[in-house]
Write a protein that holds these residues in place. Structure first.
Motif, PDB file in Angstrom:
ATOM      1  N   VAL A   6      -0.635   6.940   4.208  1.00 53.07           N
ATOM      2  CA  VAL A   6      -1.661   6.075   3.650  1.00 53.07           C
ATOM      3  C   VAL A   6      -1.225   5.684   2.239  1.00 53.07           C
ATOM      4  CG1 VAL A   6      -4.093   5.873   3.019  1.00 53.07           C
ATOM      5  CG2 VAL A   6      -3.424   7.227   5.022  1.00 53.07           C
ATOM      6  N   LEU A   7      -1.056   6.683   1.383  1.00 49.21           N
ATOM      7  CA  LEU A   7      -0.610   6.407   0.018  1.00 49.21           C
ATOM      8  C   LEU A   7       0.868   6.047  -0.015  1.00 49.21           C
ATOM      9  CD1 LEU A   7      -2.304   9.319  -1.947  1.00 49.21           C
ATOM     10  CD2 LEU A   7      -3.293   7.203  -1.116  1.00 49.21           C
ATOM     11  N   THR A   8       1.609   6.543   0.950  1.00 50.19           N
ATOM     12  CA  THR A   8       3.058   6.301   0.955  1.00 50.19           C
ATOM     13  C   THR A   8       3.442   5.190   1.932  1.00 50.19           C
ATOM     14  OG1 THR A   8       3.299   8.106   2.555  1.00 50.19           O
ATOM     15  CG2 THR A   8       3.715   8.640   0.258  1.00 50.19           C
ATOM     16  N   GLN A   9       2.439   4.459   2.439  1.00 53.47           N
ATOM     17  CA  GLN A   9       2.738   3.458   3.473  1.00 53.47           C
ATOM     18  C   GLN A   9       3.746   2.395   3.010  1.00 53.47           C
ATOM     19  OE1 GLN A   9      -0.595   0.797   4.320  1.00 53.47           O
ATOM     20  NE2 GLN A   9      -1.630   1.416   2.445  1.00 53.47           N
ATOM     21  N   ARG A  10       3.730   2.079   1.728  1.00 56.34           N
ATOM     22  CA  ARG A  10       4.612   0.999   1.245  1.00 56.34           C
ATOM     23  C   ARG A  10       5.862   1.514   0.542  1.00 56.34           C
ATOM     24  NH1 ARG A  10      -0.560  -1.790   0.364  1.00 56.34           N
ATOM     25  NH2 ARG A  10      -0.856  -0.170  -1.195  1.00 56.34           N
ATOM     26  N   VAL A  11       5.933   2.842   0.383  1.00 52.43           N
ATOM     27  CA  VAL A  11       7.076   3.399  -0.353  1.00 52.43           C
ATOM     28  C   VAL A  11       8.373   3.079   0.391  1.00 52.43           C
ATOM     29  CG1 VAL A  11       8.193   5.547  -1.103  1.00 52.43           C
ATOM     30  CG2 VAL A  11       5.734   5.218  -1.457  1.00 52.43           C
ATOM     31  N   GLY A  12       9.316   2.469  -0.320  1.00 46.09           N
ATOM     32  CA  GLY A  12      10.586   2.109   0.295  1.00 46.09           C
ATOM     33  C   GLY A  12      10.541   0.779   1.027  1.00 46.09           C
ATOM     34  N   LYS A  13       9.358   0.131   1.058  1.00 49.03           N
ATOM     35  CA  LYS A  13       9.233  -1.112   1.821  1.00 49.03           C
ATOM     36  C   LYS A  13       9.399  -2.344   0.946  1.00 49.03           C
ATOM     37  CE  LYS A  13       8.020   0.596   5.906  1.00 49.03           C
ATOM     38  NZ  LYS A  13       6.714   1.241   6.126  1.00 49.03           N
ATOM     39  N   TYR A  14       9.403  -2.173  -0.375  1.00 49.40           N
ATOM     40  CA  TYR A  14       9.589  -3.352  -1.228  1.00 49.40           C
ATOM     41  C   TYR A  14      10.286  -2.973  -2.527  1.00 49.40           C
ATOM     42  CZ  TYR A  14       5.440  -2.063  -4.134  1.00 49.40           C
ATOM     43  OH  TYR A  14       4.551  -1.443  -4.977  1.00 49.40           O
ATOM     44  N   GLU A  15      10.853  -3.971  -3.163  1.00 47.93           N
ATOM     45  CA  GLU A  15      11.468  -3.765  -4.464  1.00 47.93           C
ATOM     46  C   GLU A  15      10.345  -3.515  -5.463  1.00 47.93           C
ATOM     47  OE1 GLU A  15      14.597  -3.595  -5.731  1.00 47.93           O
ATOM     48  OE2 GLU A  15      15.042  -3.373  -3.588  1.00 47.93           O
ATOM     49  N   PRO A  16      10.410  -2.405  -6.204  1.00 46.82           N
ATOM     50  CA  PRO A  16       9.279  -2.004  -7.058  1.00 46.82           C
ATOM     51  C   PRO A  16       8.728  -3.092  -7.979  1.00 46.82           C
ATOM     52  CG  PRO A  16      10.925  -0.297  -7.006  1.00 46.82           C
ATOM     53  CD  PRO A  16      11.490  -1.419  -6.216  1.00 46.82           C
ATOM     54  N   LEU A  17       9.560  -4.040  -8.415  1.00 47.88           N
ATOM     55  CA  LEU A  17       9.032  -5.034  -9.346  1.00 47.88           C
ATOM     56  C   LEU A  17       8.408  -6.238  -8.644  1.00 47.88           C
ATOM     57  CD1 LEU A  17      11.648  -5.113 -12.237  1.00 47.88           C
ATOM     58  CD2 LEU A  17       9.235  -4.480 -12.399  1.00 47.88           C
ATOM     59  N   ASP A  18       8.541  -6.277  -7.329  1.00 50.41           N
ATOM     60  CA  ASP A  18       8.159  -7.465  -6.580  1.00 50.41           C
ATOM     61  C   ASP A  18       6.667  -7.482  -6.227  1.00 50.41           C
ATOM     62  OD1 ASP A  18       8.005  -9.660  -4.976  1.00 50.41           O
ATOM     63  OD2 ASP A  18       9.728  -9.126  -3.720  1.00 50.41           O
ATOM     64  N   LEU A  19       5.899  -8.085  -7.102  1.00 48.13           N
ATOM     65  CA  LEU A  19       4.450  -8.141  -6.899  1.00 48.13           C
ATOM     66  C   LEU A  19       4.084  -8.931  -5.640  1.00 48.13           C
ATOM     67  CD1 LEU A  19       1.509  -7.717  -7.800  1.00 48.13           C
ATOM     68  CD2 LEU A  19       1.777  -9.665  -9.348  1.00 48.13           C
ATOM     69  N   GLU A  20       4.817 -10.013  -5.381  1.00 48.74           N
ATOM     70  CA  GLU A  20       4.520 -10.821  -4.192  1.00 48.74           C
ATOM     71  C   GLU A  20       4.677  -9.995  -2.922  1.00 48.74           C
ATOM     72  OE1 GLU A  20       2.996 -13.688  -4.216  1.00 48.74           O
ATOM     73  OE2 GLU A  20       3.006 -13.456  -6.399  1.00 48.74           O
ATOM     74  N   ALA A  21       5.728  -9.185  -2.903  1.00 50.23           N
ATOM     75  CA  ALA A  21       5.950  -8.334  -1.727  1.00 50.23           C
ATOM     76  C   ALA A  21       4.806  -7.330  -1.589  1.00 50.23           C
ATOM     77  CB  ALA A  21       7.280  -7.603  -1.853  1.00 50.23           C
ATOM     78  N   TYR A  22       4.347  -6.827  -2.724  1.00 49.04           N
ATOM     79  CA  TYR A  22       3.220  -5.883  -2.682  1.00 49.04           C
ATOM     80  C   TYR A  22       1.991  -6.561  -2.071  1.00 49.04           C
ATOM     81  CZ  TYR A  22      -0.595  -2.884  -4.343  1.00 49.04           C
ATOM     82  OH  TYR A  22      -1.718  -2.105  -4.422  1.00 49.04           O
TER      83      TYR A  22
END
Ligand SMILES: Cc1cc2nc3c(=O)[nH]c(=O)nc-3n(C[C@H](O)[C@H](O)[C@H](O)COP(=O)(O)O)c2cc1C
Ligand code: SF4
Lengths: 419, 75
Positions: A6-22
């Protein structure tokens, strides 16, 4: 046992600075909903979720926010505690590096709910790269209208300051954190008054752990009811267990509360012990939690079950020790760290931490005497009973429980010939 | 302090939007990270800017493991 990401669902799925990806991965929904709600309703939602603090003390987050929101004094402050100093604990780093926007979103929601216009994140000194990333995140967030005036076109404004810790474990304790940000020595103090009444610069303040805050956008996006579908009634949601010590595979695993046992965590995620030996003991809640012996490993992963077994879930830092280790050596290692970290305010902790370290060092070297064991108990108990903050109240717990569970190791150390 | 250092320090202050009591700990941290120590001249200047006494700033700095205090020529 399965992980529930849940909290880690996006970990490793996007470049940390990429707000659009978030955003593309579902980010900012919680904040958008929040900005359409009254602050009281946001706090109500957090209360309903049953979220408790993940920084060690387990205080209900919604209540903490409500107590701060109701204070008349202005301004109010929100502090995100990213000091992560407890031994065997490295889960906040996973969120800070792997899904920083979710942590930021949580900070924004919290600030909105309590009425803070200034927020801080205090990052452990050793996490140098993490701090650099967060400086960049703050810059990007400002450009994207997520920090500063009129966030996402609303009339809510908040600023974020990124500060780094400077090498003191005690600075993670909430009052010490506050005094550090006031450019003072990192020292704790008696409560009340609580930070909600007199916090940073004497103003109402909420201090929350990174993981606690990472739960917030999830709760606001899905609603408390949906959030509570994971976990158990009195311990909802998931927790990030940091697993380390004598296991084949250490790491951070996100587990729904109550969905497995300590033993399953160690066997299935840790792939068993390093040398395949039997387990001697486990610290389930970080380096200041009491030991659990092998017989308690069937314990469910909930705060209540771990307390009933005789320890505490603390930071959910699970440290595993194999059978061939001596409890004296383990305790010596722990005191090496904690014995140098007292802030010095209370005599039992200031003197006791150093004395206990000396006694155990002597024991381990074969210079111990029978009376030392009694002194360890006496000092440890005095420290737990007579200390102002969680440091003095907790660091003796592993020592006291080791004396209880593994007296033979201490006896053996007494028989040892000095090297 | 050497000019280039003073320039770097001024830029750092610009970047943080000046120095206030509220961000002093963070600014001191950035000074430490930039120079590897906190120059005494900077302590004096920050005390003037923030109204926090030099004594208190030194008191804080010396209590943390990762701050170093220095002056030009000798640290
Ligand atoms: C000695 C000591 C060190 C602490 N270090 C941390 C820390 O590094 N990070 C953290 O979140 N909480 C730490 N805490 C707990 C904080 O005092 C505080 O309870 C917590 O940050 C509150 O957030 P929460 O309610 O979200 O858990 C520490 C407590 C003590 C006694
Ligand atoms: S218990 Fe220890 S660390 Fe906490 S306030 Fe007292 S002396 Fe300081």
């Amino acid at each position: 046992m399965k992980e529930s990401k849940v909290l880690t669902q996006r970990v490793g799925k996007y470049e940390p600075l990429d707000l659009e990806a978030y955003k593309a991965l579902g980010g900012l929904q919680g904040l958008r909903r929040t900005l359409a709600m009254k602050p009281e309703s946001v706090i109500e939602e957090i209360k309903k979720s049953g979220l408790t603090g993940r920084g060690g003390a387990g205080f209900p987050a919604g209540l903490k926010w409500a107590l701060t929101a109701q204070e008349k004094q202005e301004p109010k402050y929100f502090l995100c505690n990213a000091d992560e100093g407890e031994l065997g604990t490295f889960k906040d780093k996973v969120l800070l590096d792997g899904d920083p926007w979710a942590v930021l979103e949580g900070i924004l929601i919290a600030a909105y709910a309590i009425g803070a216009e200034q927020a801080y994140i205090y990052i452990k000194g050793e996490y140098e790269e993490t701090a650099k990333l967060w400086e960049q995140i703050a810059g990007e967030a400002e450009k994207a209208g997520l920090l500063g005036k009129g966030i996402l076109g609303s009339n809510f404004s908040v600023n974020l300051q990124v500060a780094r810790g400077r090498g003191l474990y005690i600075a993670g304790e909430e009052f010490a954190l506050i005094s550090s940000l006031e450019t003072r020595r990192a020292m704790s103090r008696l409560k009340p008054p609580y930070p909600s009444e007199e916090g940073l610069f004497g103003k109402p303040t909420v201090v929350n752990n990174v993981e606690t805050i990472a739960n917030v956008p999830v709760i606001l996006a899905k609603g408390a009811e949906e959030y509570r579908k994971l976990g158990v009634e009195d311990d909802p949601g998931t927790r990030l267990f940091s697993l380390s010590g004598d296991v084949k595979k250490s790491g951070v695993y996100e587990i729904a509360m109550g969905s497995g046992t300590l033993k399953e965590l160690i066997d299935e995620f840790g792939r068993g012990t390093t040398h395949g030996r039997a387990i001697k003991a486990v610290q389930p809640g970080g380096g200041t939690s009491a030991f659990l012996a092998r017989g308690s490993l069937g314990c469910k992963l909930t705060s209540k079950a771990i307390s009933e077994a005789g320890s505490g879930i603390g930071t959910a830092g699970v440290i595993v020790y194999e059978e061939d280790r001596s409890a004296v050596d383990i305790v010596k290692g722990l005191l090496q760290y904690y014995g140098a970290e007292s802030c010095g305010r209370c005599a039992p902790c200031r003197i006791g931490s150093v004395k206990m370290r000396e006694i155990v060092d002597n024991l381990a070297r074969g210079n111990g005497a029978e009376a030392d064991l009694m002194r360890l108990r006496e000092i440890g108990n005095a420290c737990v009973a007579g200390s102002t903050c969680g440091m003095g109240q907790a660091f003796p717990l592993p020592v006291l429980s080791a004396l209880e569970l593994f007296p033979e190791d201490f006896e053996e150390a007494l028989c040892k010939v000095p090297a | 302090m050497q000019n280039f250092k003073m320039n770097t320090y001024e830029k750092l202050l610009e970047h943080t939007g000046g120095a206030t009591r509220e961000n002093l700990f963070g600014v001191l941290g950035k000074v430490q990270d930039t120079f590897g120590y906190v120059p005494r001249e900077v302590v004096r200047d920050l005390a003037t800017r923030t109204g926090v006494s030099e004594a208190r700033i030194y008191g804080a700095l010396t209590s943390y493991r990762d701050f170093k205090i220095g002056s030009e020529g000798g640290r």
